[in-house]
Design a protein around this motif. Structure first.
Motif, PDB file in Angstrom:
ATOM      1  N   ARG A  81       5.227  -2.505   0.102  1.00  0.00           N
ATOM      2  CA  ARG A  81       4.002  -2.806   0.855  1.00  0.00           C
ATOM      3  C   ARG A  81       3.168  -3.905   0.216  1.00  0.00           C
ATOM      4  NH1 ARG A  81       1.064   2.672   2.614  1.00  0.00           N
ATOM      5  NH2 ARG A  81      -0.045   1.116   3.846  1.00  0.00           N
ATOM      6  N   THR A  82       3.494  -4.314  -1.022  1.00  0.00           N
ATOM      7  CA  THR A  82       2.711  -5.352  -1.676  1.00  0.00           C
ATOM      8  C   THR A  82       3.634  -6.466  -2.170  1.00  0.00           C
ATOM      9  OG1 THR A  82       1.203  -5.831  -3.523  1.00  0.00           O
ATOM     10  CG2 THR A  82       2.825  -4.097  -3.874  1.00  0.00           C
TER      11      THR A  82
ATOM     12  N   GLU B  63       3.242  -8.121  -4.787  1.00  0.00           N
ATOM     13  CA  GLU B  63       3.191  -8.197  -6.237  1.00  0.00           C
ATOM     14  C   GLU B  63       4.559  -7.849  -6.835  1.00  0.00           C
ATOM     15  OE1 GLU B  63      -0.911  -6.317  -7.567  1.00  0.00           O
ATOM     16  OE2 GLU B  63      -0.087  -5.301  -5.809  1.00  0.00           O
TER      17      GLU B  63
ATOM     18  N   GLU C 155      -4.093  -1.325   0.066  1.00  0.00           N
ATOM     19  CA  GLU C 155      -3.320  -1.185  -1.156  1.00  0.00           C
ATOM     20  C   GLU C 155      -4.232  -1.367  -2.357  1.00  0.00           C
ATOM     21  OE1 GLU C 155      -0.567   0.132   0.764  1.00  0.00           O
ATOM     22  OE2 GLU C 155       0.113  -0.356  -1.282  1.00  0.00           O
ATOM     23  N   TYR C 156      -3.793  -0.891  -3.502  1.00  0.00           N
ATOM     24  CA  TYR C 156      -4.578  -1.021  -4.729  1.00  0.00           C
ATOM     25  C   TYR C 156      -4.864  -2.506  -5.002  1.00  0.00           C
ATOM     26  CZ  TYR C 156      -5.799  -0.850  -9.669  1.00  0.00           C
ATOM     27  OH  TYR C 156      -6.436  -1.002 -10.864  1.00  0.00           O
TER      28      TYR C 156
ATOM     29  N   ARG D 176       1.458   1.126  -7.277  1.00  0.00           N
ATOM     30  CA  ARG D 176       1.891   0.124  -6.304  1.00  0.00           C
ATOM     31  C   ARG D 176       3.162   0.559  -5.588  1.00  0.00           C
ATOM     32  NH1 ARG D 176      -0.687  -1.922 -10.453  1.00  0.00           N
ATOM     33  NH2 ARG D 176      -2.132  -3.675 -10.126  1.00  0.00           N
TER      34      ARG D 176
ATOM     35  N   TYR E 109       3.918 -11.183 -13.405  1.00  0.00           N
ATOM     36  CA  TYR E 109       2.612 -11.294 -12.762  1.00  0.00           C
ATOM     37  C   TYR E 109       1.891 -12.567 -13.185  1.00  0.00           C
ATOM     38  CZ  TYR E 109      -0.816  -8.805  -9.874  1.00  0.00           C
ATOM     39  OH  TYR E 109      -1.617  -8.396  -8.844  1.00  0.00           O
TER      40      TYR E 109
ATOM     41  N   THR F 211      -1.603 -12.551  -1.250  1.00  0.00           N
ATOM     42  CA  THR F 211      -2.553 -11.619  -0.634  1.00  0.00           C
ATOM     43  C   THR F 211      -2.018 -10.198  -0.732  1.00  0.00           C
ATOM     44  OG1 THR F 211      -3.325 -13.308   0.913  1.00  0.00           O
ATOM     45  CG2 THR F 211      -3.793 -11.001   1.468  1.00  0.00           C
ATOM     46  N   ILE F 212      -2.740  -9.334  -1.431  1.00  0.00           N
ATOM     47  CA  ILE F 212      -2.410  -7.916  -1.492  1.00  0.00           C
ATOM     48  C   ILE F 212      -2.979  -7.263  -0.241  1.00  0.00           C
ATOM     49  CG2 ILE F 212      -2.652  -5.794  -2.835  1.00  0.00           C
ATOM     50  CD1 ILE F 212      -3.193  -7.582  -5.289  1.00  0.00           C
ATOM     51  N   PRO F 213      -2.168  -6.555   0.540  1.00  0.00           N
ATOM     52  CA  PRO F 213      -2.645  -6.026   1.824  1.00  0.00           C
ATOM     53  C   PRO F 213      -3.844  -5.100   1.660  1.00  0.00           C
ATOM     54  CG  PRO F 213      -0.263  -5.867   1.675  1.00  0.00           C
ATOM     55  CD  PRO F 213      -0.745  -6.251   0.308  1.00  0.00           C
ATOM     56  N   LYS F 214      -4.708  -5.106   2.673  1.00  0.00           N
ATOM     57  CA  LYS F 214      -5.849  -4.210   2.709  1.00  0.00           C
ATOM     58  C   LYS F 214      -5.371  -2.769   2.696  1.00  0.00           C
ATOM     59  CE  LYS F 214     -10.059  -3.215   5.339  1.00  0.00           C
ATOM     60  NZ  LYS F 214     -10.849  -3.556   6.551  1.00  0.00           N
TER      61      LYS F 214
ATOM     62  N   GLY G  93      -6.464  -4.592  -3.033  1.00  0.00           N
ATOM     63  CA  GLY G  93      -6.277  -5.404  -1.835  1.00  0.00           C
ATOM     64  C   GLY G  93      -7.191  -6.612  -1.794  1.00  0.00           C
TER      65      GLY G  93
END
Length: 860
Positions: free
Chosen positions: A333-334, A336, A413-414, A329, A402, A408-411, A416
């Motif tokens: 960018r995520t 999370e 990305e692991y 990750r 977590y 929403t995990i971006p498209k 996504g």
């Protein structure tokens, strides 16, 4: 001159080229120069798929020849003395020898292979590491190899089924038309399993496909079994086996290529193999469709420049449990949580189940343990009943933060996609081992688990520490006092239960207050037997498909055995007379003449009555046999009926009394109808009143165990408060089966192959929908020779030119013979697929007691 030797430089390597005008593919005039040009232009796409893998090559030094005179082929593993010294190589120890293999990591080596007419390049599914030692395999491959009589379209159908299974396990398969006959399916692996383990998994997958599609798939290598079928060759995952490399040419009559394809292309009825020119155009336009299979290999060719090295951090001296999580990750960018600090051990007992809409919907199950959330991905979520285990794939540990993450995990990305919390709370720990975890979950009142405690066992299915990803999740039954029954406990209780003898009935139990109140009200406006007859023109009351979860525990239910026969409503009007008894099927057909021996029901009945029950044929062990009963169905001639009565005697299992001596009992509760039944009907050799079990004294698990031990189909659970509702499928009656069955309408058939050639090979089945049949699959197993003859005779008069299905796949429709959708049959099957198809269907027999309009999808 073009045919004179030339010395060229390829990426700084000197290579002598000869005989460039030699035609290697006579049928198309393709020369060695064309082959060199192809491999030079395709190198960027091809090399990542062969990099660091030992190469076996097949050479046609004089060309591939023709169909009449095939060219001589040389199969080579070891390098010979004429190999340029700059060709990379690695020795590999075999049992009796050491072989030195070339390694194709650059364009120059690929050009040298073209120069020596090595048209086909074959590699295993593993690579050498930096020290020349074999790694564990980093990809899985299935070779779908069609036998005589089948081709690419059948391979594509099997590929789609394999894709569904693999995606359910977190693997994304990628198709390659082999350039020869069939299709290869590749899936990227994480390199944690040995070749033996991957081969064993691939073998089981091949067997599963064979069980799902027995008339199309074979997993055995014997050539004699492959006529009209596709071999799912799993063996190429062995460390000693190789597969044609993606983008390699083939030594066929035409210069075809092992070409990566899209799944949309596999749906096309015009699917075909591609030649080298078409492949070059595709790669130029779309790039490598197989790029994600070997992404790490593409990176391996990059030079270790200072700029590149600066992007990597030094490996810490001691790893923490979140290291893998962080490596997957990018915190920038995520959304999370990506904590910098190592995990700190805790004593917490929290859990969370997150609904994760990624490439495919799945559920992430996480348990707090030693300062992290130990995690499993469950494609189908936690199991809802003890009878059905679900797959749980062990994934990387997650940080405790977590446990509250939603977002929403971006498209790209692991993982996504959208993540929401399905349920969360605390758990009680019973056992935590490397291969087994048992916990009791206490979720939120409005959570996905329903607010009640759920006891869950997670069991690793692998046999070695290396094989730790795949687990199964098993829901354990929580009994009074909070204890969970294991399978052994249930069996022991069943064997010692006084109910196991079948002696006790619901009439000995305390009536439900709701039943008494309803019955008292009903008697104020009692209806007659004539009213009951009129109501029963709608048909008998029907049971819905149920689960242990829909029944729950405690009082309120009666459990009866489920009998494997055909339903019949029996009207006894004049006990003792020759014409006293009339039998009608569920769909209203008169069965009286077909079962003359059942006129004796009148002798077993006191007074006039309307009875509900099941006609069964018993095998030599005294168990109902639906296949045997088929021999009594659809007989018209008196001689045939007399002969069948002698050869296949039947019995009537009566389980309900609907009217007696002028009064309808439809409005009475189950307990009162049952008590009246036992008073009105006495057992004879032809008529039986089966035992019933009260849920207070006998659990559903115990009732199912009894049914299984007796070789019966399952259990019907009936609410003791329920009245009788003619013609209605009610949740007051729930059927629970050891095996799933489905009624279906026949809409067509496919011709047989091999010993079935010239007749029916498989039936095309559907369920009535708006405007036609909804296709649910085809069945080609479970038939005897007599059944096949009977099928042909029944289907021939129903032939029609139009397709009765709304959505049948082209591959099934291609050779189909259509029929009017008038015949109902029944199949046994493993489960429904996500696309609404039957998995592993097997024919059970015709259902002449059912009309097509009666057929519905059996879902709990």
């Amino acid at each position: 001159m073009a045919d004179r030797p030339q010395t060229v430089s390829v990426d700084g390597r000197r290579l002598r080229l000869t005989n460039l005008d030699k035609v290697l593919y006579p049928e198309t005039g393709t020369t060695k120069a064309d082959v060199l040009d192809y491999y030079a232009r395709i190198a960027d796409a091809l090399i990542p798929h062969v990099r660091d893998r030992p190469l076996t090559r097949k050479r046609w030094v004089h060309g591939v020849g023709s169909d009449d005179e095939p060219g001589e082929v040389f199969f080579q593993k070891n390098l010979d003395d004429g190999t340029p010294d700059w060709v990379a190589r690695h020795p590999l120890e075999h049992k009796s020898r050491s072989t030195v293999y070339p390694i194709v990591n650059d364009r120059a080596t690929l050009a040298w292979l073209a120069q020596i007419a090595a048209l086909e390049l074959h590699v295993p599914q593993w690579r050498f590491d930096a020290h020349g030692e074999p790694r564990k395999p980093d990809r899985l491959v299935l070779d779908l190899d069609p036998g005589e009589g089948v081709g690419l379209l059948e391979c594509a159908e099997i590929a789609r089924s394999a894709r569904e299974i693999l995606q359910g396990m977190g693997l994304e398969p990628m198709p390659v038309t082999s350039g020869s006959k069939g299709i290869h399916l590749y899936a990227r692996l994480d390199g944690s399993q040995t070749s033996d383990q991957v081969s064993a998994f691939a073998h089981e997958l091949a067997r599963a496909l064979e069980a799902d599609m027995p008339d199309l798939v074979v997993s055995d290598m014997k050539k004699t079994l492959r006529l009209g079928k596709v071999l799912v060759d799993w063996s190429q995952n062995s460390s000693a086996k190789t597969t044609i490399a993606p983008y390699s040419l083939r030594g066929r009559m035409q210069p075809m290529v092992a070409a990566p394809r899209t799944w949309d292309e596999l749906d096309s009825p015009e699917l075909r193999h591609l030649d080298y020119r078409e492949v070059l155009e595709r790669v130029e336009e779309h790039g490598d469709l197989l790029a994600s299979l070997d992404e790490r290999a593409r990176d391996a060719g990059l030079e270790p420049t200072p700029e590149r090295m600066a992007t990597f951090e030094a490996t810490p001296a001691s790893k923490d449990r979140l290291e893998k999580y962080r490596s997957m990750r990018d915190a920038g960018r995520t959304p999370e949580p990506v904590p910098d600090a190592p995990a700190v051990p805790t004593e917490g007992r929290s859990f969370v189940i997150q609904e994760h809409h990624a490439t495919r919907l799945h559920y992430d199950f996480r348990l707090e343990h030693d300062g992290v959330l130990v995690s499993w991905a469950m494609p189908k979520g936690p199991p809802t009943e003890p009878k059905k285990n679900h797959l749980a794939v062990h994934t990387e540990d997650h940080p405790l933060e977590y446990g509250t993450f939603e977002g929403t995990i971006p498209k790209g990305e692991y993982g996504g996609g959208v993540v929401t919390i399905w349920d969360s709370g605390t758990y009680e720990l019973e056992k935590w081992r490397d291969d087994e975890v048992i916990v009791t979950l206490h979720g939120e009142p409005d959570g996905g688990l329903g607010g009640s405690p759920v006891k869950l066992a997670l069991i690793r299915t692998g046999r070695t520490p290396d094989d730790e990803k795949n687990w199964l999740a098993h829901r354990m039954q929580i009994r009074a006092g909070g204890d969970a029954d294991t399978e052994t406990d249930t069996k022991t209780k069943t064997e010692r239960s006084p109910k196991a003898s079948g002696a006790s009935t619901a009439s000995n139990s305390t009536p439900d207050p709701a039943t008494t109140a309803r019955s008292t009200t009903k008697r104020a406006t009692e209806s007659s037997t004539g009213d009951a007859r009129a109501a029963l023109r709608k048909g008998p009351m029907l049971a819905s498909l149920g689960t242990a979860g829909t029944i729950g525990g405690g009082a309120g239910w009666a459990f009866e055995m489920k009998w494997d026969g055909i339903r019949a409503i029996v009207d006894v009007r004049d006990p003792g007379a020759d014409t006293a008894v009339t039998l009608r099927s569920r769909n209203g057909n008169d069965l009286t003449a077909a079962y003359p021996e059942l006129a004796a029901i009148a002798d077993a009945t006191s007074g006039e009555a309307i009875l509900d029950g099941e006609i069964v044929a018993l095998d030599k062990q005294g168990r109902p046999d639906f296949g045997l009963l088929q021999r009594r169905m659809n007989l018209i001639g008196s001689a045939d009926i007399t002969r069948a009565t002698r050869d296949v005697p039947v019995q009537f299992i009566v389980f309900d009394l609907l009217a007696h001596d002028g009064r309808s009992l439809l409005g009475d509760g189950y307990d009162e109808r049952r008590s009246a039944l036992e008073a009105v009907v006495h057992e004879t050799g032809l008529v039986r009143v089966p035992a019933v079990f009260d849920s207070v004294e006998t659990s559903l698990d115990e009732a199912m165990a009894i049914s299984s031990r007796l070789g019966l189909e399952g259990v019907v659970a009936k609410k003791r408060a329920s009245t009788y509702s003619p013609g209605r499928r009610s949740t007051g009656w729930l059927k629970l089966k050891h095996h799933s069955t489905q009624e279906a309408v026949i809409g067509g058939w496919l011709p047989g192959k091999g010993r079935r050639e010239g007749g029916v090979g498989s039936l095309l089945l559907g369920i009535p929908g708006d405007g036609g049949l909804v296709y649910i699959g085809r069945v080609g197993t479970g038939f005897g020779d007599r059944d096949l003859d009977d099928l042909a005779a029944r289907l021939e008069p129903l032939a029609q030119k139009t397709d009765p299905f709304l959505d049948i796949p082209r591959v099934d429709a291609r050779d189909a013979h259509w029929t009017r959708p008038e015949i109902v049959g029944e199949v046994e099957f493993a489960q429904w697929t996500s696309t609404g198809r039957l998995r592993q269907p097997s024919w059970r027999g015709f259902r002449p007691d059912k009309a097509p309009s009666d057929v519905v999808k059996e879902t709990p």
